[in-house]
Design a protein around this motif. Structure first.
Motif, short mmCIF file in Angstrom:
data_model
loop_
_atom_site.label_atom_id
_atom_site.label_comp_id
_atom_site.label_asym_id
_atom_site.label_seq_id
_atom_site.Cartn_x
_atom_site.Cartn_y
_atom_site.Cartn_z
N GLU A 1 18.10 33.02 14.99
CA GLU A 1 18.05 34.44 14.65
C GLU A 1 17.56 34.68 13.23
N SER A 2 17.90 33.80 12.32
CA SER A 2 17.47 33.97 10.94
C SER A 2 15.95 33.84 10.82
N ALA A 3 15.36 32.87 11.56
CA ALA A 3 13.90 32.72 11.54
C ALA A 3 13.22 33.92 12.17
N LEU A 4 13.80 34.44 13.25
CA LEU A 4 13.22 35.62 13.89
C LEU A 4 13.31 36.83 12.98
N LEU A 5 14.42 36.99 12.30
CA LEU A 5 14.58 38.09 11.36
C LEU A 5 13.55 38.01 10.25
N ALA A 6 13.34 36.81 9.72
CA ALA A 6 12.34 36.63 8.67
C ALA A 6 10.95 37.00 9.17
N ALA A 7 10.63 36.62 10.41
CA ALA A 7 9.32 36.93 10.96
C ALA A 7 9.12 38.42 11.13
N VAL A 8 10.12 39.11 11.65
CA VAL A 8 9.98 40.54 11.92
C VAL A 8 9.86 41.35 10.63
N THR A 9 10.39 40.84 9.53
CA THR A 9 10.23 41.57 8.27
C THR A 9 8.78 41.59 7.82
N ASN A 10 7.96 40.71 8.38
CA ASN A 10 6.55 40.64 8.00
C ASN A 10 5.60 41.30 8.99
N GLN A 11 6.02 41.40 10.26
CA GLN A 11 5.13 41.98 11.27
C GLN A 11 5.85 42.08 12.61
N PRO A 12 5.33 42.88 13.55
CA PRO A 12 5.88 42.88 14.91
C PRO A 12 5.71 41.51 15.57
N VAL A 13 6.69 41.12 16.39
CA VAL A 13 6.74 39.77 16.96
C VAL A 13 6.91 39.86 18.47
N SER A 14 6.11 39.09 19.21
CA SER A 14 6.23 39.02 20.67
C SER A 14 7.42 38.14 21.05
N VAL A 15 8.20 38.60 22.04
CA VAL A 15 9.35 37.82 22.50
C VAL A 15 9.41 37.85 24.02
N GLY A 16 10.03 36.80 24.57
CA GLY A 16 10.30 36.77 26.00
C GLY A 16 11.80 36.77 26.22
N ILE A 17 12.25 37.48 27.25
CA ILE A 17 13.66 37.49 27.59
C ILE A 17 13.85 36.98 29.01
N VAL B 1 13.91 49.84 23.56
CA VAL B 1 15.27 49.38 23.83
C VAL B 1 15.85 48.76 22.56
N LYS B 2 17.09 49.07 22.27
CA LYS B 2 17.82 48.38 21.21
C LYS B 2 18.60 47.26 21.87
N MET B 3 18.37 46.02 21.40
CA MET B 3 19.03 44.86 21.98
C MET B 3 19.96 44.24 20.94
N ALA B 4 21.15 43.88 21.37
CA ALA B 4 22.18 43.38 20.46
C ALA B 4 21.66 42.19 19.65
N ARG B 5 22.03 42.17 18.39
CA ARG B 5 21.64 41.11 17.46
C ARG B 5 22.91 40.49 16.88
N GLY B 6 22.91 39.17 16.77
CA GLY B 6 24.04 38.49 16.15
C GLY B 6 25.20 38.21 17.08
N ILE B 7 24.95 38.16 18.41
CA ILE B 7 26.07 37.95 19.33
C ILE B 7 26.22 36.48 19.73
N ASN B 8 25.13 35.71 19.70
CA ASN B 8 25.21 34.27 19.95
C ASN B 8 23.93 33.61 19.46
N ALA B 9 23.89 32.28 19.49
CA ALA B 9 22.77 31.55 18.92
C ALA B 9 21.45 31.83 19.64
N GLN B 10 21.52 31.99 20.96
CA GLN B 10 20.29 32.22 21.74
C GLN B 10 19.84 33.67 21.73
N GLY B 11 20.75 34.58 21.41
CA GLY B 11 20.42 35.99 21.46
C GLY B 11 20.63 36.56 22.85
N VAL B 12 20.79 37.85 22.95
CA VAL B 12 20.97 38.48 24.25
C VAL B 12 19.74 38.20 25.10
N CYS B 13 19.96 37.78 26.34
CA CYS B 13 18.89 37.41 27.28
C CYS B 13 18.01 36.29 26.73
#
Length: 341
Positions: free
Chosen positions: A242-258, A318-330
């Motif tokens: 989650e920390s790496a993803l947070l760092a990435a999003v502060t710089n630009q929109p990021v594609s994710v798969g759930i 959609v707002k998706m929960a952040r900080g709930i587990n290591a893998q993230g919601v979905c």
């Protein structure tokens, strides 16, 4: 004829049962009528029509069961998010999965390059909240129809970095990816990193206005590919934290798969912070465009752009929960990437 006491009790009991049955029957009739009218209004709102009465009856039955599911969830479970009817309410879970999601492959796509992980100078510099819409780096919500979400997740990320690097917000072409990226599966399935690599290899991606969306796969229009509206230098995958993803999003929109195996909750998401059960076996791709914290729910969240039209979720987001587990919601933290420019 004079009835004895026992006979009178029998008659009174029969009358009571008849009245109760009629009352219950009336209640059921009223409920059915209300649902029928709701379905009729829903059809009008979403421009839905059916080919015959048999199909209408079938879809009404599915609609009715889904409405009951939604109402029960909101009443009994509730929590940080709510469900609501939308354009998918006359589909079964199986139909929804077949139409909107991609089945997970046992063998992953081959990699055409070996990107390095994102490195950020300091997470201490990360702002408390961020919304790339405020920076003009997000185009309007699209509707993928029955085609691949992977192309929309890729395009939204490229649109974002293009705006950040050039100052221009340009709607780019998902259709070009569906038609011309033969390493991916068109409307059926696709891989976001392969699509980023494709855009780099062919020298860029066209504007939506030059290569408009059709919602079906077509032959690649090679004549239009000589004048790209945006280019990228490659892509990078994000470390599955989650920390790496947070760092990435502060710089630009990021594609994710759930991951989505039981889509009912996500299918009818109507607002709040989604933290529901997701299941596995199917995948859906979207784009994170920010993050924040809800004081109402006391929860951190990712702000995610979807491609199911603006009548779904919170205006298409959609707002998706952040900080709930290591893998993230979905498992949201585990499959993220972004283009470089």
């Amino acid at each position: 004829m004079v009835l004895n006491f026992h006979s009178r009790l029998v008659v009174l009991a029969a009358l009571f049962l008849l009245g109760a049955w009629e009352s219950l029957s009336t209640a059921r009739t009223l409920e059915e009528t209300s649902l029928f009218l709701s379905h009729k209004r829903w059809m009008s709102r979403h421009g839905r029509s059916y080919k015959n009465e048999s199909e209408r009856s079938k879809r009404f039955t599915i609609f009715k069961e889904n409405v009951k599911f939604i109402e029960k969830f909101n009443k009994v479970r509730g929590g940080s998010y709510k469900l609501g009817t939308n354009k998918f309410t006359d589909l079964t879970k199986e139909e929804f999965r077949a139409t909107l999601l991609n089945e997970e492959k046992s063998t992953p796509y081959p990699k055409t390059s070996k990107p390095t992980s994102f490195v950020n100078e300091s997470l201490a510099e990360v702002p408390e909240s961020l919304d790339w819409r405020d920076q003009g780096a997000v185009t309007n919500i699209r509707d993928q129809g029955k085609c691949g979400a992977w192309a929309f997740a890729v395009v939204a990320a490229v649109e974002g970095i293009t705006k950040i690097k050039t100052g221009q917000l340009i709607s780019l072409s998902e259709q070009q990816l569906l038609d011309c990226d033969f390493n991916n599966g068109g409307c059926g399935d696709g891989n976001t990193t392969e699509a980023f690599q494709f855009i780099k290899d062919i020298g860029g991606i066209m504007a939506e206005s030059d290569y408009p969306y059709k919602g079906v796969e077509a032959s690649c229009n090679t004549q239009t590919l000589s004048n790209p509206a945006a280019t990228i230098t490659g892509y990078q995958e994000v470390e599955p934290t989650e920390s790496a993803l947070l760092a990435a999003v502060t710089n630009q929109p990021v594609s994710v798969g759930i991951d989505l195996g039981e889509p009912g909750l996500f299918q009818y998401y109507a607002g709040g912070i989604f933290s529901g059960e997701c299941g596995s076996g199917y995948r859906h791709d979207m784009t994170i465009i920010g993050y924040g914290r809800s004081d109402e729910y006391g929860m951190d969240y990712w702000l995610v752009k979807n491609s199911w039209g603006n009548s779904w979720g919170e205006g298409g987001y959609v707002k998706m929960a952040r900080g709930i587990n290591a893998q993230g919601v979905c498992n949201l933290n585990t499959r993220a990437s972004y283009p470089t420019a």
